[in-house]
Design a protein around this motif. Structure first.
Motif, PDB file in Angstrom:
ATOM      1  N   ALA A  20      -9.485  -0.866   1.695  1.00  0.00           N
ATOM      2  CA  ALA A  20     -10.118  -0.604   0.396  1.00  0.00           C
ATOM      3  C   ALA A  20      -9.539  -1.454  -0.723  1.00  0.00           C
ATOM      4  CB  ALA A  20      -9.958   0.875   0.038  1.00  0.00           C
ATOM      5  N   VAL A  21      -8.383  -2.071  -0.488  1.00  0.00           N
ATOM      6  CA  VAL A  21      -7.734  -2.862  -1.537  1.00  0.00           C
ATOM      7  C   VAL A  21      -8.517  -4.149  -1.772  1.00  0.00           C
ATOM      8  CG1 VAL A  21      -5.672  -4.177  -2.158  1.00  0.00           C
ATOM      9  CG2 VAL A  21      -5.454  -1.925  -1.118  1.00  0.00           C
ATOM     10  N   TYR A  56      -6.909   2.905   3.474  1.00  0.00           N
ATOM     11  CA  TYR A  56      -6.366   2.471   2.183  1.00  0.00           C
ATOM     12  C   TYR A  56      -6.237   0.953   2.139  1.00  0.00           C
ATOM     13  CZ  TYR A  56      -5.115   7.067   0.270  1.00  0.00           C
ATOM     14  OH  TYR A  56      -5.172   8.334  -0.260  1.00  0.00           O
ATOM     15  N   ASN A  57      -5.772   0.387   3.226  1.00  0.00           N
ATOM     16  CA  ASN A  57      -5.535  -1.053   3.274  1.00  0.00           C
ATOM     17  C   ASN A  57      -6.835  -1.837   3.136  1.00  0.00           C
ATOM     18  OD1 ASN A  57      -3.816  -3.337   3.621  1.00  0.00           O
ATOM     19  ND2 ASN A  57      -4.476  -3.507   5.739  1.00  0.00           N
ATOM     20  N   ILE A  63       0.823  -1.213   0.000  1.00  0.00           N
ATOM     21  CA  ILE A  63       0.000   0.000   0.000  1.00  0.00           C
ATOM     22  C   ILE A  63       0.856   1.261   0.000  1.00  0.00           C
ATOM     23  CG2 ILE A  63      -1.829   1.257   1.203  1.00  0.00           C
ATOM     24  CD1 ILE A  63      -2.678  -1.466   0.144  1.00  0.00           C
ATOM     25  N   MET A  95       0.899   7.272   0.335  1.00  0.00           N
ATOM     26  CA  MET A  95      -0.131   6.337  -0.114  1.00  0.00           C
ATOM     27  C   MET A  95      -1.014   7.043  -1.123  1.00  0.00           C
ATOM     28  SD  MET A  95      -1.178   4.605   3.554  1.00  0.00           S
ATOM     29  CE  MET A  95      -1.163   6.209   4.396  1.00  0.00           C
ATOM     30  N   SER A  96      -1.434   6.323  -2.153  1.00  0.00           N
ATOM     31  CA  SER A  96      -2.248   6.947  -3.179  1.00  0.00           C
ATOM     32  C   SER A  96      -3.226   5.948  -3.773  1.00  0.00           C
ATOM     33  CB  SER A  96      -1.360   7.524  -4.295  1.00  0.00           C
ATOM     34  OG  SER A  96      -0.584   6.502  -4.893  1.00  0.00           O
ATOM     35  N   SER A  97      -4.298   6.478  -4.338  1.00  0.00           N
ATOM     36  CA  SER A  97      -5.275   5.678  -5.068  1.00  0.00           C
ATOM     37  C   SER A  97      -5.546   6.400  -6.375  1.00  0.00           C
ATOM     38  CB  SER A  97      -6.562   5.529  -4.244  1.00  0.00           C
ATOM     39  OG  SER A  97      -7.156   6.795  -4.015  1.00  0.00           O
ATOM     40  N   ASP A  98      -6.569   5.974  -7.083  1.00  0.00           N
ATOM     41  CA  ASP A  98      -6.854   6.583  -8.377  1.00  0.00           C
ATOM     42  C   ASP A  98      -7.256   8.042  -8.260  1.00  0.00           C
ATOM     43  OD1 ASP A  98      -6.321   4.205  -9.641  1.00  0.00           O
ATOM     44  OD2 ASP A  98      -8.430   3.552  -9.676  1.00  0.00           O
ATOM     45  N   ASP A  99      -7.820   8.419  -7.112  1.00  0.00           N
ATOM     46  CA  ASP A  99      -8.354   9.778  -7.009  1.00  0.00           C
ATOM     47  C   ASP A  99      -7.770  10.629  -5.885  1.00  0.00           C
ATOM     48  OD1 ASP A  99      -9.440   8.325  -4.980  1.00  0.00           O
ATOM     49  OD2 ASP A  99     -11.534   8.717  -5.490  1.00  0.00           O
ATOM     50  N   ASP A 100      -6.843  10.081  -5.091  1.00  0.00           N
ATOM     51  CA  ASP A 100      -6.241  10.925  -4.061  1.00  0.00           C
ATOM     52  C   ASP A 100      -4.891  10.372  -3.621  1.00  0.00           C
ATOM     53  OD1 ASP A 100      -6.948   8.742  -2.543  1.00  0.00           O
ATOM     54  OD2 ASP A 100      -7.871   9.879  -0.928  1.00  0.00           O
ATOM     55  N   SER A 101      -4.189  11.176  -2.830  1.00  0.00           N
ATOM     56  CA  SER A 101      -2.862  10.805  -2.334  1.00  0.00           C
ATOM     57  C   SER A 101      -2.672  11.445  -0.970  1.00  0.00           C
ATOM     58  CB  SER A 101      -1.779  11.284  -3.300  1.00  0.00           C
ATOM     59  OG  SER A 101      -0.498  11.010  -2.805  1.00  0.00           O
TER      60      SER A 101
END
Length: 386
Positions: A383-384, A380-381, A164, A347-353
């Motif tokens: 949500a994976v 984040y963890n 992550i 940590m980052s996802s498609d829409d935030d960091s």
């Protein structure tokens, strides 16, 4: 002063592979609650008074592997499922064994491309770890992979993302120099016997050559500042309501009325709050209970009645949990942002960091404690998709 330094004074790395509780969860995970609350509070106070040297970075590695040599000296490299497998021999003794084991997993048929990458990485790691593990060593290690090939560089940093969290390590730092000599990186937590029994790490410095980097404990060197008003508030609540909290989670009484798993229900509730926001802790507990399919109607009714009869202890418990979490999050922010940090985390996802990582582990004689920013890392963890 460097923020991170290799821990010379500790005899061995922290045993992260053992069960480690969240700091704030000690309030309902330890018995009695007042003891857990006091240990959590005192741990925070101690960090400001020199205990920060017992705090290490909690690396977010993946996958988990087990490797070493059996009683005959044969080298084995596998994962936890393979090491403890009953229906097949998962203790891979060659690159081919690693490939065969992973191709026989249900996941391979569903995602052969993704598994193909993992298979290639695990096969190359087999060779590197076999070279690094002394021929005369007997026993096994359990750890999490940080990288399978030397990390790429971005400016003056090495960059790698095992799970992550993405890590940026300054090339000129002591850790960065060791990364530059390696091709594989791992953080080792525990030693493992042939039957799968885990114990403390005692031989973390035996590895040969530079190809495999066993990341040493990375400690903080600057003490955080703890808010005095928060400490006073916590002490006042614990002092005033200790008896009520202890009565709420009196295990003898809970066992007698068939609610001995109430602390586990609190733990599940706490984890669920990561998804819905960690505000209003305790305020929506009974609503959450009513929506919990794992609980029978009778259990839901009994919990509601019990909470109604123990309102003071219930409210005090969640007030203490929330306040400890608030102070802990401030400490994590301080540790993440002190000047001169050679290890940055993101940590980052498609829409935030968001800056930061999995947090830290505090060594404690009564059991190590983890300081995790649940509003970020845990969210984040969870949500994976796995």
């Amino acid at each position: 002063m460097r923020f991170f330094e290799f821990n010379k004074k500790q005899g061995q790395p922290l045993t992260e592979g053992a069960r480690i509780e969240h700091l704030e969860d000690l309030v309902f995970r330890e018995n009695p609650p007042s003891k857990g609350a006091s240990r959590a509070l005192q741990s925070l106070i101690n960090m400001e008074q020199g205990g920060h040297t017992d705090v290490t970075v909690k690396w977010d590695g993946s996958p988990a592997v087990i490797f070493g040599r059996d009683e005959d000296g044969a080298f084995i490299f596998t994962d936890k499922s393979g090491f403890t497998a009953k229906g097949y021999d998962g203790k891979a003794k060659s690159e081919k064994d690693v490939e065969t084991m992973l191709k026989n997993r249900p996941g391979y048929a569903k995602n052969p491309e993704g598994y193909g990458v993992l298979i290639g990485n695990m096969k190359s790691a087999y060779t590197a770890f076999e070279k690094a593990t002394p021929k005369d060593f007997r026993g096994f290690f359990k750890g999490d992979m940080l990288y399978f090939t030397q990390p790429t560089t971005d400016g003056t940093d090495y960059v790698f993302k095992p799970n992550i969290v993405e890590y940026m390590v300054a090339q000129k730092s002591e850790l960065g120099k060791q990364i530059g000599l390696s091709s594989v990186g791992i953080v080792i937590h525990r030693e493992v016997s042939a039957d799968g029994t885990e114990g403390p790490l005692k031989n973390g410095d035996i590895f040969e050559g530079n190809e495999v980097l066993v990341v040493p404990p990375v400690t903080v060197s600057d003490a955080p500042s703890i808010d005095d008003s928060s400490v006073k508030e916590l002490k006042a609540i614990i002092s005033k309501d200790a008896a009520a909290m202890d009565t709420l989670l009196d295990m003898n009484k809970l066992t007698e009325i068939k609610l001995k798993k109430l602390p586990e229900v609190f733990y599940s509730y706490m984890n669920s709050k990561v998804d819905t926001g960690l505000d209003n802790l305790g305020g929506d507990f009974l609503d959450w209970v009513q929506l919990r399919p794992q609980l029978s109607g009778a259990a839901k009714k009994k919990i509601a009645e019990y909470i109604a009869d123990n309102q003071q202890g219930f409210k005090a418990l969640w007030e203490v949990v929330a306040k400890i979490q608030q102070v802990k999050d401030d400490v994590i922010t301080q540790l993440d942002n002190q000047p001169g940090v050679p290890v940055k985390q993101r940590m980052s996802s498609d829409d935030d960091s968001v800056d930061g990582g999995e947090g830290y582990v505090l060594a404690h004689p009564e059991g190590d404690i983890k300081l995790v920013p649940r509003k970020t890392f845990s969210k984040y963890n969870r949500a994976v998709q796995r």
